[in-house]
Design a protein around this motif. Structure first.
Motif, PDB file in Angstrom:
ATOM      1  N   GLY A 207     -40.452 -76.147  52.982  1.00 53.95           N
ATOM      2  CA  GLY A 207     -40.367 -75.085  53.974  1.00 53.95           C
ATOM      3  C   GLY A 207     -40.786 -75.520  55.359  1.00 53.95           C
ATOM      4  N   GLY A 208     -40.755 -74.558  56.284  1.00 49.04           N
ATOM      5  CA  GLY A 208     -41.163 -74.818  57.657  1.00 49.04           C
ATOM      6  C   GLY A 208     -40.162 -75.675  58.399  1.00 49.04           C
ATOM      7  N   THR A 209     -40.635 -76.295  59.461  1.00 54.27           N
ATOM      8  CA  THR A 209     -39.799 -77.172  60.270  1.00 54.27           C
ATOM      9  C   THR A 209     -40.387 -78.571  60.297  1.00 54.27           C
ATOM     10  N   VAL A 210     -39.606 -79.521  60.788  1.00 52.36           N
ATOM     11  CA  VAL A 210     -40.023 -80.921  60.806  1.00 52.36           C
ATOM     12  C   VAL A 210     -40.948 -81.169  61.990  1.00 52.36           C
ATOM     13  N   SER A 211     -42.113 -81.737  61.690  1.00 52.75           N
ATOM     14  CA  SER A 211     -43.084 -82.104  62.721  1.00 52.75           C
ATOM     15  C   SER A 211     -43.291 -83.609  62.670  1.00 52.75           C
ATOM     16  N   ILE A 212     -43.144 -84.272  63.811  1.00 50.97           N
ATOM     17  CA  ILE A 212     -43.269 -85.728  63.884  1.00 50.97           C
ATOM     18  C   ILE A 212     -44.301 -86.099  64.929  1.00 50.97           C
ATOM     19  N   ASN A 213     -45.312 -86.847  64.526  1.00 53.76           N
ATOM     20  CA  ASN A 213     -46.377 -87.250  65.446  1.00 53.76           C
ATOM     21  C   ASN A 213     -46.986 -86.055  66.173  1.00 53.76           C
ATOM     22  N   GLY A 214     -47.086 -84.933  65.468  1.00 53.35           N
ATOM     23  CA  GLY A 214     -47.646 -83.729  66.053  1.00 53.35           C
ATOM     24  C   GLY A 214     -46.678 -82.964  66.926  1.00 53.35           C
ATOM     25  N   ILE A 215     -45.460 -83.436  67.033  1.00 48.13           N
ATOM     26  CA  ILE A 215     -44.439 -82.776  67.852  1.00 48.13           C
ATOM     27  C   ILE A 215     -43.591 -81.880  66.960  1.00 48.13           C
ATOM     28  N   GLU A 216     -43.532 -80.624  67.286  1.00 45.20           N
ATOM     29  CA  GLU A 216     -42.727 -79.676  66.528  1.00 45.20           C
ATOM     30  C   GLU A 216     -41.285 -79.761  67.010  1.00 45.20           C
ATOM     31  N   THR A 217     -40.391 -80.192  66.111  1.00 43.45           N
ATOM     32  CA  THR A 217     -39.001 -80.434  66.519  1.00 43.45           C
ATOM     33  C   THR A 217     -38.144 -79.178  66.511  1.00 43.45           C
ATOM     34  N   GLY A 218     -38.510 -78.170  65.721  1.00 42.50           N
ATOM     35  CA  GLY A 218     -37.676 -76.994  65.574  1.00 42.50           C
ATOM     36  C   GLY A 218     -36.565 -77.162  64.559  1.00 42.50           C
ATOM     37  N   VAL A 219     -36.451 -78.351  63.957  1.00 41.81           N
ATOM     38  CA  VAL A 219     -35.427 -78.618  62.942  1.00 41.81           C
ATOM     39  C   VAL A 219     -35.951 -78.162  61.579  1.00 41.81           C
ATOM     40  N   ALA A 220     -35.166 -77.379  60.874  1.00 39.15           N
ATOM     41  CA  ALA A 220     -35.588 -76.872  59.571  1.00 39.15           C
ATOM     42  C   ALA A 220     -35.838 -78.017  58.603  1.00 39.15           C
ATOM     43  N   ASN A 221     -36.928 -77.905  57.850  1.00 38.49           N
ATOM     44  CA  ASN A 221     -37.273 -78.919  56.859  1.00 38.49           C
ATOM     45  C   ASN A 221     -36.451 -78.678  55.592  1.00 38.49           C
ATOM     46  N   SER A 222     -35.176 -79.020  55.659  1.00 42.87           N
ATOM     47  CA  SER A 222     -34.234 -78.701  54.589  1.00 42.87           C
ATOM     48  C   SER A 222     -34.461 -79.588  53.367  1.00 42.87           C
TER      49      SER A 222
END
Length: 285
Positions: A207-222
């Protein structure tokens, strides 16, 4: 179809892997086992059986859980064609030896169903249809939670649960009522990601969205068909890099593994190309 206790025991040993390590087709089903004390019984159609000697009981239901999802606020929720096997057994109050029981394998899954109802307390009903016997198992409680949801998937609770359990062989007017003291649930989809057997990531980040290096990308964590989410794939890249690196990427920039995650997700149809760019930009920061 009714099956004998000996045949049922052999089948259940095969299912659980106690008798053989070979995967059985029934391994694809979830199962729930109840144990407790009998408080009421009706076995009048079985001459010589005395309910006053009944002590402990056990009952098990096998069901296809892949479609058992939804919001409890919309209950009652009905799931057709999913109940596969039901079994029950009662043991002597003093000696502990087996007294009476039976096992039933579903011959017509279309006529079986499961109902989850949280409108007045919580209850779960499994109705099992076979040519010789129709059976019904009802697990219910007023104040004790026995069911919840995880990622919109129905989760049946287990552990030392005290609740009411009834098992009725409807076509024979035979059954028991008991109070459980332990419930054991075997879940095929243990991480509630919607993928059962063949799940390549058995403890998914769901669930949620993809977070990389603390950056919230807004891309669904499919979730991919193999049971791994996009975040699972990034986490696998991080594991390859060792414990000393940043969560994703490093001071040298993203690894080849991390760069490929977005392209793999794109090829699998999980994200579009705009989202590929969003993930790439987050990796480069």
């Amino acid at each position: 179809m009714k099956i004998s206790k000996c045949v049922l025991a052999a089948a259940l040993l095969s299912i659980t892997g106690t008798a053989t390590a070979q995967q059985h087709p029934w391994d694809a089903y979830d199962r729930i086992t109840f144990t407790g004390d009998v408080i009421e019984a009706n076995t009048n159609d079985l001459p010589g059986y005395n309910p006053e000697t009944y002590g402990r009981f056990t009952a098990t239901v096998y069901y296809e859980a892949s479609s058992v999802n939804g919001e409890l606020t919309n209950s009652p929720l009905r799931y057709d064609g999913i109940v596969k096997i039901v079994s029950w057994e009662v043991f002597h109050k003093t000696s502990g030896g087996p007294l009476v029981g039976g096992g039933y394998v579903n011959e017509d899954a279309d006529q079986s169903y499961m109902i989850v109802d949280t409108s007045n307390g919580q209850s779960i009903l499994w109705n099992h249809h076979a040519s010789s016997d129709d059976s019904e198992v009802v697990f219910s409680a007023i104040d004790t939670p026995i069911v919840s949801t995880v990622n919109n998937i129905i989760k049946l609770h287990d552990g030392p649960i005290e609740a009411r359990l009834s098992f009725d062989v409807l076509s024979r007017d035979r059954g028991i009522i008991g109070i459980t003291d332990n419930v054991t649930v075997h879940r095929v989809d243990q991480d509630f990601d919607g993928v059962g057997l063949g799940d390549a990531c058995e403890a998914s980040i769901v669930g949620g969205t993809v977070s990389i290096n603390g950056i919230e990308t807004g891309v669904a964590n499919s979730m991919a068909s193999n049971g791994c989410s996009i975040m699972d794939q990034y986490a696998a890249c991080h594991a390859e890099q060792g414990e000393g690196g940043m969560m994703f990427g490093s001071y040298r920039g993203p690894s080849y593994c991390e760069q490929q995650v977005a392209y793999t997700a794109y090829r699998e149809g999980l994200i579009d190309y705009t989202e590929v760019r969003m993930l790439r930009l987050a990796l480069m920061r």
